[in-house]
Design an enzyme around this catalytic site. Structure first.
Site, PDB file in Angstrom:
ATOM      1  N   ASP A  17       0.816  -1.209   0.000  1.00 28.91           N
ATOM      2  CA  ASP A  17       0.000   0.000   0.000  1.00 28.91           C
ATOM      3  C   ASP A  17       0.854   1.266   0.000  1.00 28.91           C
ATOM      4  O   ASP A  17       0.427   2.319  -0.476  1.00 28.91           O
ATOM      5  CB  ASP A  17      -0.923  -0.007   1.221  1.00 28.91           C
ATOM      6  CG  ASP A  17      -1.762   1.249   1.319  1.00 28.91           C
ATOM      7  OD1 ASP A  17      -2.465   1.563   0.342  1.00 28.91           O
ATOM      8  OD2 ASP A  17      -1.734   1.908   2.375  1.00 28.91           O
ATOM      9  N   VAL A  45      -6.713   6.507   3.712  1.00 27.44           N
ATOM     10  CA  VAL A  45      -6.785   7.586   2.724  1.00 27.44           C
ATOM     11  C   VAL A  45      -5.486   7.755   1.947  1.00 27.44           C
ATOM     12  O   VAL A  45      -5.314   8.748   1.243  1.00 27.44           O
ATOM     13  CB  VAL A  45      -7.150   8.925   3.414  1.00 27.44           C
ATOM     14  CG1 VAL A  45      -8.535   8.864   4.015  1.00 27.44           C
ATOM     15  CG2 VAL A  45      -6.105   9.312   4.463  1.00 27.44           C
ATOM     16  N   ARG A  46      -4.570   6.785   2.069  1.00 24.88           N
ATOM     17  CA  ARG A  46      -3.328   6.913   1.319  1.00 24.88           C
ATOM     18  C   ARG A  46      -3.601   6.922  -0.183  1.00 24.88           C
ATOM     19  O   ARG A  46      -2.944   7.651  -0.939  1.00 24.88           O
ATOM     20  CB  ARG A  46      -2.359   5.779   1.680  1.00 24.88           C
ATOM     21  CG  ARG A  46      -1.015   5.908   0.970  1.00 24.88           C
ATOM     22  CD  ARG A  46       0.003   4.900   1.448  1.00 24.88           C
ATOM     23  NE  ARG A  46       0.603   5.318   2.717  1.00 24.88           N
ATOM     24  CZ  ARG A  46       0.577   4.599   3.819  1.00 24.88           C
ATOM     25  NH1 ARG A  46      -0.053   3.423   3.826  1.00 24.88           N
ATOM     26  NH2 ARG A  46       1.155   5.028   4.918  1.00 24.88           N
ATOM     27  N   ALA A  47      -4.580   6.144  -0.614  1.00 22.31           N
ATOM     28  CA  ALA A  47      -4.924   6.122  -2.035  1.00 22.31           C
ATOM     29  C   ALA A  47      -5.427   7.488  -2.490  1.00 22.31           C
ATOM     30  O   ALA A  47      -5.088   7.956  -3.586  1.00 22.31           O
ATOM     31  CB  ALA A  47      -5.975   5.056  -2.309  1.00 22.31           C
TER      32      ALA A  47
END
Length: 359
Positions: A166, A247-249
């Site tokens: 991720d 919320v990294r995406a």
């Protein structure tokens, strides 16, 4: 002894690579904004992974290409105490590691999935922050390490833990089954290069120089590209539909869209920029149960499958259509061809086409 033996080896030009438009675009985006967190490439041998990474390094200011060996230690990577200075002069002095050498260049990690998790953690931390901090062996030191991290892995040899997967900003899956026309283009280009590397490089020098200028120009445009409410809404809708964790995406999709807009010299981030980078950002983050979701209009491409996207060269502001989203080379030996859309082993994003290439 002939001085030719000591001449630097000529590298295959980045713009002359055939059939890897999506990989080339991912690398260009990471060069424009290294804080994206690196590019992870999944694919078998012989799919131009290292060729593209080496070619990208030549487009960067220092032109430095640093390869991390599988057996490297943490000291080799981050740096360590200079033992010689400590013994001779009783002084604490920092000895730079590979991260220092790769500053403003490319750090290439083959088979990153076989590295110890601790080293992968360090690589991803430094890639995202642009700073290498060392607190060990009596050393308290930090230095800039703004680099493009490129990791590769073969799915047959295992994958990364989800937590590490991720943290890679962009993901590209390369297929081994290459269409005959693309295979022919790849082989022709390679044979021409091997026959006369200097002539081959000269043929592509103008395009290479435009790419260098485009990267520098795009980097200066980044700060002036603001995220509007519409951009936030579209990105959050896409990531929600992909059922990603955290919320990294969202953050990565925003950064990648901004870099894409800067590459095309836009004054604002367009929906086309978001759509163009979705597959790169979400393919390795999408949860499998999200496949049950119905198609969301927010992530539908605005073009038909048979339309092609142009744009290895930065495009003028007025050409903001989504067909300007993929890379394209120009010149006598620059017909890259097109890779067919295929499903990636790591749950590919639904309803988002990979970047095709104008023939």
């Amino acid at each position: 002894m002939s001085t030719a033996l000591h001449a630097p080896r000529l590298q295959f030009p980045f713009c002359a690579v055939q059939g890897q438009a999506q990989l080339q675009m991912a690398l260009l985006l990471a060069a424009i904004d290294p804080a994206l967190g690196g590019v992870l490439i999944q694919g078998p041998r012989g799919t131009a992974k290292s060729t593209c990474a080496r070619g990208l390094a030549e487009l960067l200011p220092k032109g430095e290409f640093v390869e991390l060996p599988l057996g490297a230690s943490e000291e080799q990577l981050i740096g360590s105490l200079n033992i010689e200075t400590a013994l001779k002069h009783n002084e604490v002095q920092f000895k730079p590691g590979l991260l220092s050498r790769a500053h403003q260049g490319v750090l290439y990690v083959d088979e990153v999935n076989l590295l110890p998790d601790a080293l992968v953690d360090v690589l991803l931390d430094v890639s995202a922050s642009g700073i290498n901090r060392i607190e060990r062996d009596g050393i308290s030191h930090q230095h800039d390490a703004r680099l493009v991290l490129v990791g590769t892995m073969n799915p047959e040899e295992g994958t990364l833990r989800p937590q590490l997967l991720d943290r890679f900003g962009l993901f590209v899956d390369l297929q081994a089954n290459i269409e005959p026309s693309i295979r022919q283009a790849i082989v022709r280009a390679r044979m021409n290069f091997d026959a006369d590397p200097e002539r081959f490089q000269q043929q592509h020098s103008d395009t290479q120089n435009r790419l260098k200028e485009g990267i520098l120009r795009s980097q200066t445009l980044l700060a002036g590209l603001l995220f509007t409410d519409q951009v936030y809404e579209q990105v959050s809708s896409i990531c929600h539909q992909a059922n990603v964790e955290g919320v990294r995406a969202d953050l990565t999709l925003l950064r990648a869209s901004r870099a894409h807009a800067a590459w095309h010299q836009r004054e604002q981030i367009a929906s086309a920029d978001i759509l163009a980078v979705c597959e790169l950002v979400l393919a390795h983050r999408r949860k499998s149960n999200a496949d049950q979701n119905a198609a969301d209009p927010a992530i539908q491409p605005t073009q038909s499958p048979d339309q092609h996207q142009a744009g290895l060269q930065p495009q003028p502001q007025q050409q903001q259509e989504i067909q300007n989203s993929g890379p394209e080379a120009t010149g006598p030996d620059s017909d890259w061809g097109e890779m067919p859309a295929q499903v990636t082993p790591i749950s590919a994003v639904k309803n988002v086409k990979p970047l095709p290439l104008k023939k």
